[in-house]
Design an enzyme around this catalytic site. Structure first.
Site, PDB file in Angstrom:
ATOM      1  N   SER A  69      44.451  42.530  45.546  1.00 55.27           N
ATOM      2  CA  SER A  69      44.201  41.904  46.849  1.00 55.27           C
ATOM      3  C   SER A  69      42.773  42.150  47.353  1.00 55.27           C
ATOM      4  O   SER A  69      42.559  42.308  48.555  1.00 55.27           O
ATOM      5  CB  SER A  69      45.230  42.352  47.876  1.00 55.27           C
TER       6      SER A  69
ATOM      7  N   ASN B 251      40.087  37.201  37.230  1.00 53.43           N
ATOM      8  CA  ASN B 251      41.208  37.093  36.303  1.00 53.43           C
ATOM      9  C   ASN B 251      42.036  35.908  36.782  1.00 53.43           C
ATOM     10  O   ASN B 251      42.771  36.026  37.752  1.00 53.43           O
ATOM     11  CB  ASN B 251      42.022  38.388  36.298  1.00 53.43           C
ATOM     12  N   TRP B 252      41.862  34.785  36.105  1.00 54.54           N
ATOM     13  CA  TRP B 252      42.541  33.565  36.564  1.00 54.54           C
ATOM     14  C   TRP B 252      44.046  33.626  36.310  1.00 54.54           C
ATOM     15  O   TRP B 252      44.784  32.815  36.848  1.00 54.54           O
ATOM     16  CB  TRP B 252      41.959  32.338  35.847  1.00 54.54           C
ATOM     17  N   LYS B 253      44.480  34.548  35.445  1.00 56.18           N
ATOM     18  CA  LYS B 253      45.904  34.619  35.073  1.00 56.18           C
ATOM     19  C   LYS B 253      46.344  33.262  34.520  1.00 56.18           C
ATOM     20  O   LYS B 253      45.566  32.591  33.880  1.00 56.18           O
ATOM     21  CB  LYS B 253      46.741  35.103  36.262  1.00 56.18           C
TER      22      LYS B 253
ATOM     23  N   GLY C  94      48.415  40.928  44.256  1.00 51.49           N
ATOM     24  CA  GLY C  94      49.018  39.692  44.759  1.00 51.49           C
ATOM     25  C   GLY C  94      49.898  39.898  45.985  1.00 51.49           C
ATOM     26  O   GLY C  94      50.637  39.001  46.380  1.00 51.49           O
TER      27      GLY C  94
ATOM     28  N   GLU D 272      50.803  43.175  34.461  1.00 58.46           N
ATOM     29  CA  GLU D 272      51.701  42.024  34.215  1.00 58.46           C
ATOM     30  C   GLU D 272      52.041  41.934  32.728  1.00 58.46           C
ATOM     31  O   GLU D 272      53.164  41.589  32.360  1.00 58.46           O
ATOM     32  CB  GLU D 272      51.041  40.731  34.724  1.00 58.46           C
TER      33      GLU D 272
ATOM     34  N   HIS E 111      46.722  44.921  31.431  1.00 59.54           N
ATOM     35  CA  HIS E 111      47.106  44.480  32.771  1.00 59.54           C
ATOM     36  C   HIS E 111      48.586  44.784  33.004  1.00 59.54           C
ATOM     37  O   HIS E 111      49.408  44.624  32.107  1.00 59.54           O
ATOM     38  CB  HIS E 111      46.829  42.988  32.947  1.00 59.54           C
TER      39      HIS E 111
END
Ligand code: 13P
Length: 252
Positions: A214, A9-11, A174, A98, A96
């Site tokens: 992570s 997932n490159w975000k 993260g 986020e 997600h």
């Protein structure tokens, strides 16, 4: 047998040129040695068409990181599931944390997105997971079950075959703080039990449940060795081809 998957997932990272460079490098590395799992890269919308073409003859599948909750029309700036599908992408990541937190995506909105994604022939990587406060209160099971019930447990058994679950504890995303393999296995097994209650034992056995938060080459082998962990959804460590390959190699 359910699929083993390592998904990136490159975000909101990588320009188009940087994305092409990363996908090309990954394609080359994986061509040299066929992975023992499915490999997916989740990228911003701008990369999808180019990378779907670039990875066409490779083991890599491409995923969007979002799609609209409306089919089409006057929704400035939105990208529909049909548009995502038309790029050649096969998957979309939905739910997600986020997106839930920063863009206020509720279970109802996510249900619309899931329905539209499936109607348009995309497979869905559906993310669930609790916050630190919720874990401290011992609410992780209730949170995961409610997130599933709110957005995906209305699907038909046929539709369910196109769902991959990603368990991502928010406190591990993260932060460098990974759930222990035991913590992750415990909740993965619970999630599979929830799936079995709705879709039956066989469907639950066939559902891939990924861990995210992570995850890196150093901890992936221990996580993936657990019976209910079928791979990972990788953020930071998917942004460099050797790091991502290190996680893929956990399935050797
Ligand atoms: P990190 O791997 O950077 O913790 O991110 C996990 C994630 O959110 C994947 O969707």
């Amino acid at each position: 047998m359910r699929k083993k998957i390592v998904a990136g997932n490159w975000k909101m990272n990588k320009t188009l040129q940087e994305g092409i460079a990363l996908a090309s490098e990954l394609k080359e590395i994986l061509a040299a040695e066929t992975p023992k799992c499915d490999v997916i890269i989740g990228t911003p919308f701008i990369h999808l068409a180019t990378l779907a073409e670039l990875t066409k003859d490779s083991v890599i599948a491409v995923s969007a990181e979002n799609c609209a909750d409306k089919a089409s029309g006057a929704y400035t700036g939105e990208v529909s599931a049909a548009m995502v599908k038309s790029t050649g992408a096969e998957y979309v990541i939905l739910g997600h944390s986020e997106r839930r937190e920063y863009y206020h995506e509720t279970p109802e909105i996510l249900k619309e997105k899931v329905d539209l994604a499936l109607e348009n022939g995309l497979k869905v990587i559906f993310c669930i997971g609790e916050s630190l406060a919720q874990r401290e209160q011992g609410e992780q099971e209730a949170v995961c079950k409610a997130e599933l019930a709110g957005s995906v447990f209305h699907l038909t058994p046929e539709q369910w075959k196109n769902i991959v679950i990603a368990y991502e504890p928010i406190w591990a995303i993260g932060t460098g703080k990974t759930a222990t393999a035991e913590q992750a296995e415990e909740i993965h097994a619970y999630i599979r039990k929830c799936v079995a209650e709705v879709y039956g034992e066989q469907a639950a056995e066939d559902t891939s449940i990924l861990y995210g938060g992570s995850c890196k080459a150093s901890n992936a082998p221990e996580l993936f060795a657990k019976p209910d962990i079928d791979g990972g959804l990788i953020g930071g460590a998917s942004l460099k081809a050797p790091d991502f390959k290190g996680i893929i190699d956990a399935w050797k």
